[in-house]
Design a protein around this motif. Structure first.
Motif, PDB file in Angstrom:
ATOM      1  N   PRO A  71      70.297  24.519  25.622  1.00 23.44           N
ATOM      2  CA  PRO A  71      69.198  23.868  24.853  1.00 23.44           C
ATOM      3  C   PRO A  71      69.514  22.582  24.253  1.00 23.44           C
ATOM      4  O   PRO A  71      70.677  22.238  23.545  1.00 23.44           O
ATOM      5  N   LYS A  72      68.608  21.531  24.520  1.00 26.70           N
ATOM      6  CA  LYS A  72      68.751  20.039  23.966  1.00 26.70           C
ATOM      7  C   LYS A  72      69.798  19.470  24.583  1.00 26.70           C
ATOM      8  O   LYS A  72      70.239  18.256  24.177  1.00 26.70           O
ATOM      9  N   LYS A  73      70.596  20.098  25.667  1.00 27.96           N
ATOM     10  CA  LYS A  73      71.814  19.397  26.117  1.00 27.96           C
ATOM     11  C   LYS A  73      71.293  19.029  27.917  1.00 27.96           C
ATOM     12  O   LYS A  73      72.017  18.080  28.290  1.00 27.96           O
ATOM     13  N   GLY A  74      70.695  20.180  28.398  1.00 22.60           N
ATOM     14  CA  GLY A  74      70.309  19.869  29.730  1.00 22.60           C
ATOM     15  C   GLY A  74      71.116  20.954  30.767  1.00 22.60           C
ATOM     16  O   GLY A  74      71.149  22.138  30.063  1.00 22.60           O
ATOM     17  N   PHE A  75      71.078  20.869  31.891  1.00 20.57           N
ATOM     18  CA  PHE A  75      71.679  21.919  32.822  1.00 20.57           C
ATOM     19  C   PHE A  75      72.939  21.562  33.575  1.00 20.57           C
ATOM     20  O   PHE A  75      73.564  20.442  33.571  1.00 20.57           O
ATOM     21  N   PHE A  76      73.878  22.462  33.384  1.00 16.32           N
ATOM     22  CA  PHE A  76      75.324  22.484  33.741  1.00 16.32           C
ATOM     23  C   PHE A  76      75.714  23.610  34.748  1.00 16.32           C
ATOM     24  O   PHE A  76      75.059  24.646  34.973  1.00 16.32           O
ATOM     25  N   VAL A  77      76.587  22.910  35.595  1.00 12.01           N
ATOM     26  CA  VAL A  77      77.122  23.876  36.761  1.00 12.01           C
ATOM     27  C   VAL A  77      77.795  24.913  36.462  1.00 12.01           C
ATOM     28  O   VAL A  77      78.832  24.842  35.471  1.00 12.01           O
ATOM     29  N   VAL A  78      77.708  26.091  37.004  1.00 12.01           N
ATOM     30  CA  VAL A  78      78.454  27.192  36.366  1.00 12.01           C
ATOM     31  C   VAL A  78      79.376  27.581  37.467  1.00 12.01           C
ATOM     32  O   VAL A  78      79.419  27.260  38.816  1.00 12.01           O
ATOM     33  N   ARG A  79      80.470  28.097  37.110  1.00 13.46           N
ATOM     34  CA  ARG A  79      81.822  28.398  38.008  1.00 13.46           C
ATOM     35  C   ARG A  79      81.381  29.635  38.625  1.00 13.46           C
ATOM     36  O   ARG A  79      80.876  30.718  38.314  1.00 13.46           O
ATOM     37  N   VAL A  80      81.245  29.519  40.060  1.00 10.72           N
ATOM     38  CA  VAL A  80      80.847  30.819  41.124  1.00 10.72           C
ATOM     39  C   VAL A  80      82.246  31.227  41.544  1.00 10.72           C
ATOM     40  O   VAL A  80      83.106  30.782  42.218  1.00 10.72           O
ATOM     41  N   MET A  81      82.544  32.281  40.988  1.00 12.43           N
ATOM     42  CA  MET A  81      83.756  33.052  41.394  1.00 12.43           C
ATOM     43  C   MET A  81      83.778  33.598  42.769  1.00 12.43           C
ATOM     44  O   MET A  81      82.694  34.004  43.391  1.00 12.43           O
ATOM     45  N   GLY A  82      85.042  33.692  43.482  1.00 11.35           N
ATOM     46  CA  GLY A  82      85.233  34.252  44.805  1.00 11.35           C
ATOM     47  C   GLY A  82      84.555  33.359  46.132  1.00 11.35           C
ATOM     48  O   GLY A  82      84.748  33.774  47.160  1.00 11.35           O
ATOM     49  N   VAL A  83      84.246  32.231  45.647  1.00 10.57           N
ATOM     50  CA  VAL A  83      83.623  31.352  46.750  1.00 10.57           C
ATOM     51  C   VAL A  83      84.674  30.089  47.060  1.00 10.57           C
ATOM     52  O   VAL A  83      84.765  29.397  46.073  1.00 10.57           O
ATOM     53  N   PRO A  84      85.312  29.992  48.448  1.00 15.66           N
ATOM     54  CA  PRO A  84      86.280  28.821  48.624  1.00 15.66           C
ATOM     55  C   PRO A  84      85.680  27.705  48.534  1.00 15.66           C
ATOM     56  O   PRO A  84      84.356  27.574  48.880  1.00 15.66           O
ATOM     57  N   GLN A  85      86.135  26.555  48.001  1.00 18.75           N
ATOM     58  CA  GLN A  85      85.713  25.303  47.995  1.00 18.75           C
ATOM     59  C   GLN A  85      85.203  24.614  49.256  1.00 18.75           C
ATOM     60  O   GLN A  85      84.215  23.753  49.416  1.00 18.75           O
ATOM     61  N   GLU A  86      85.875  24.961  50.325  1.00 21.49           N
ATOM     62  CA  GLU A  86      85.686  24.510  51.618  1.00 21.49           C
ATOM     63  C   GLU A  86      84.530  25.269  52.246  1.00 21.49           C
ATOM     64  O   GLU A  86      84.296  25.157  53.614  1.00 21.49           O
ATOM     65  N   SER A  87      83.884  26.044  51.626  1.00 19.05           N
ATOM     66  CA  SER A  87      82.719  26.842  52.219  1.00 19.05           C
ATOM     67  C   SER A  87      81.314  26.148  52.432  1.00 19.05           C
ATOM     68  O   SER A  87      80.387  26.895  52.743  1.00 19.05           O
ATOM     69  N   LEU A  88      81.100  25.066  52.542  1.00 18.38           N
ATOM     70  CA  LEU A  88      79.899  24.462  52.521  1.00 18.38           C
ATOM     71  C   LEU A  88      79.316  24.757  53.832  1.00 18.38           C
ATOM     72  O   LEU A  88      78.076  25.148  53.644  1.00 18.38           O
ATOM     73  N   ARG A  89      80.030  24.554  54.946  1.00 17.90           N
ATOM     74  CA  ARG A  89      79.176  24.723  56.130  1.00 17.90           C
ATOM     75  C   ARG A  89      78.851  26.344  56.342  1.00 17.90           C
ATOM     76  O   ARG A  89      78.040  26.640  57.118  1.00 17.90           O
ATOM     77  N   LYS A  90      79.736  27.262  55.671  1.00 18.20           N
ATOM     78  CA  LYS A  90      79.459  28.525  55.807  1.00 18.20           C
ATOM     79  C   LYS A  90      78.241  28.813  55.040  1.00 18.20           C
ATOM     80  O   LYS A  90      77.661  29.813  55.111  1.00 18.20           O
ATOM     81  N   ALA A  91      78.130  28.324  53.676  1.00 17.76           N
ATOM     82  CA  ALA A  91      77.242  28.675  52.483  1.00 17.76           C
ATOM     83  C   ALA A  91      75.963  28.240  53.352  1.00 17.76           C
ATOM     84  O   ALA A  91      74.915  28.912  53.152  1.00 17.76           O
ATOM     85  N   GLU A  92      75.693  26.981  53.704  1.00 20.37           N
ATOM     86  CA  GLU A  92      74.267  26.741  54.151  1.00 20.37           C
ATOM     87  C   GLU A  92      74.035  27.129  55.523  1.00 20.37           C
ATOM     88  O   GLU A  92      74.725  27.332  56.391  1.00 20.37           O
ATOM     89  N   PRO A  93      72.887  27.969  55.576  1.00 18.26           N
ATOM     90  CA  PRO A  93      72.543  28.573  56.737  1.00 18.26           C
ATOM     91  C   PRO A  93      72.230  27.484  57.794  1.00 18.26           C
ATOM     92  O   PRO A  93      71.572  26.656  57.637  1.00 18.26           O
ATOM     93  N   ALA A  94      72.867  27.859  58.911  1.00 19.60           N
ATOM     94  CA  ALA A  94      72.841  26.994  60.057  1.00 19.60           C
ATOM     95  C   ALA A  94      71.683  27.323  61.093  1.00 19.60           C
ATOM     96  O   ALA A  94      71.138  28.559  60.774  1.00 19.60           O
TER      97      ALA A  94
END
Length: 466
Positions: A71-94
């Protein structure tokens, strides 16, 4: 700064596209945990979209736990546990693409039906009649064993054309024989040992193995299953095709059938699954009587399919249980829903009742007979019969060819493929060693057009001459 393109959405809504883009950046690590997202107004102004669109995307991200609203500050990214940082191509549906299939000039392994051979007009007309005349029945839940009218129609068909006197209550409808194999495993018990023909249709072995049962190959002889090999193995349920064995074309004579029925009745819990494969397309003589028709002890389970007689894409098969198993089936497996839609079941019932199925079978017999004659003519004209022997044993819609060559079967198969010809060697259908199967190939002509046969034979001959 978040910059995304909104071109080529292909029907996807703006808010959903924005949500996917931001989610992808979070999963890829480009937006890190604790990082503040732009305000709704500033991001809308920057991307040229409405505030409501941004609000919808942020709301979805918050709901799924990728962001949090402070509230009154905005939207912040939450830490997503268990997801490797290099998983972009896997995360987005091909974009899903069908695996490319090798294209052959002539595929002698396929059981496909040419479009001109399927009665589209009749099937479509009957389907419309069913939709117009039985709308309530179409939307009712189908009984687990299938709708009664189709089972009654199949019982009448079996009585007329296969000499089987069975009741609709013994018949179970399912989407393909593989599904019915699985039901039988559950009905008879995973503790049973299933015996299958060797050589035989390799998919049957795979299905039983995947259902977790012990499955053993039983050797074939000239007259069918080898009794000594069967008795030497602890088989409880024997799966055979006595009226037309694939791939050898062997027909089990009456004496061996009675011996197998004697084996089944000699111990409690033994059964024979009679797979009546391809019996409708015996091109010479009358259809071979079924084993179930001579079984007096209730040990034979009869199976057949409409996938071969109509088209492989119509996945309607059925089995006929001996009366002693009907109650067990209802108690153990009666909770299952039928896997064939009511639309197809009612349409097929009418197709058989109105005589179209019989006409179709007769027409296809003539068509296959002409196709067979065209193949033999092409083989003779192309010189293949001087380089191979036909092993003819009433094998139905395929030949067994023994090639005159010193090449290994593996090399020959590769040479055929390089020339656009697909054909499987007989040893592929054996579990283990394949005695006396060298240089023998299975040539299935059911899906072949006559126009390609001369060129196909010329390519096969070229491989043998090379």
């Amino acid at each position: 700064m978040l910059t995304y393109s909104f071109e080529h959405l292909e029907g996807e809504s703006l808010y959903e596209h924005l949500y996917r883009c931001i989610r992808g950046d979070i999963l890829a690590g480009r937006l890190r945990a604790g990082e503040k997202l732009p305000s709704k107004r500033s991001l809308a102004r920057q991307l040229g979209i409405s505030v409501i669109t941004v609000e919808g995307a942020y709301g979805q991200l918050v709901a799924e736990g990728y962001c949090q609203s402070v509230p009154k500050k905005g939207f912040f990214v939450v830490r997503v546990m268990g997801v490797p940082q290099e998983s972009l191509r896997k995360a987005e549906p091909a974009a899903e693409r069908e695996a490319p299939r090798p294209r052959y000039f002539a595929d002698f392994t396929a059981n496909s039906l040419p479009p001109a051979d399927f009665p589209f007009k009749t099937w479509t007309r009957l389907l419309r009649q069913v939709i117009a005349g039985q709308p309530e029945a179409l939307l009712e839940r189908s009984p687990g064993m299938g709708i009664l009218s189709l089972r009654a129609t199949i019982a009448g068909h079996l009585r007329s054309f296969r000499g089987l006197d069975v009741t609709p209550g013994q018949i179970v409808i399912g989407a393909g024989t593989e599904y019915l194999y699985g039901l039988l495993v559950q009905l008879l018990g995973r503790g049973k040992c299933f015996g299958v023909e060797n050589p035989g249709y390799d998919k049957i072995r795979k299905v039983y193995h995947r259902h977790g049962v012990d499955c053993v190959p039983v050797d074939m002889e000239e007259e069918g299953i080898s009794l000594p090999d069967l008795q030497a193995k602890a088989v409880d349920v024997l799966h055979i095709s006595p009226s037309h064995h694939f791939p050898t074309g062997c027909i089990t004579p009456i004496s061996r059938r009675y011996e197998l029925l004697g084996w089944a009745s000699a111990a409690p819990g033994r059964y024979i699954i009679e797979d009546d494969y391809d019996s409708e397309f015996r091109l010479t003589g009358r259809p071979i009587p079924t084993m179930m028709g001579i079984d007096v002890s209730g040990r034979v389970i009869y199976m057949n399919t409409f996938s071969k007689t109509l088209t492989p894409t119509i996945r309607i098969s059925y089995m006929v249980l001996p009366e002693r198993l009907v109650r067990d089936f209802e108690e153990k497996l009666g909770f299952y829903s039928c896997t064939v839609s009511n639309f197809e079941q009612y349409t097929l019932a009418r197709f058989i009742q109105d005589g179209y199925f019989e006409k179709h079978i007769n027409r296809m017999r003539n068509s296959y007979r002409k196709r067979r004659e065209a193949l033999l003519k092409a083989m003779k004209a192309g010189g293949l019969l001087t380089r191979a022997d036909i092993l003819e044993r009433g094998s139905g819609l395929h030949f067994l060819l023994r090639f005159h060559t010193k090449k290994s079967d593996e090399q020959l198969e590769q040479d055929f493929a390089a020339h656009g010809i697909r054909m499987r060697p007989l040893h592929d259908y054996y579990a283990g060693k394949a005695p006396a199967a060298d240089h023998i190939f299975v040539l299935n002509y059911s899906g072949m057009e006559a126009s390609v046969l001369p060129e196909a034979i010329a390519r096969i001959t070229a491989c043998l001459d090379a």
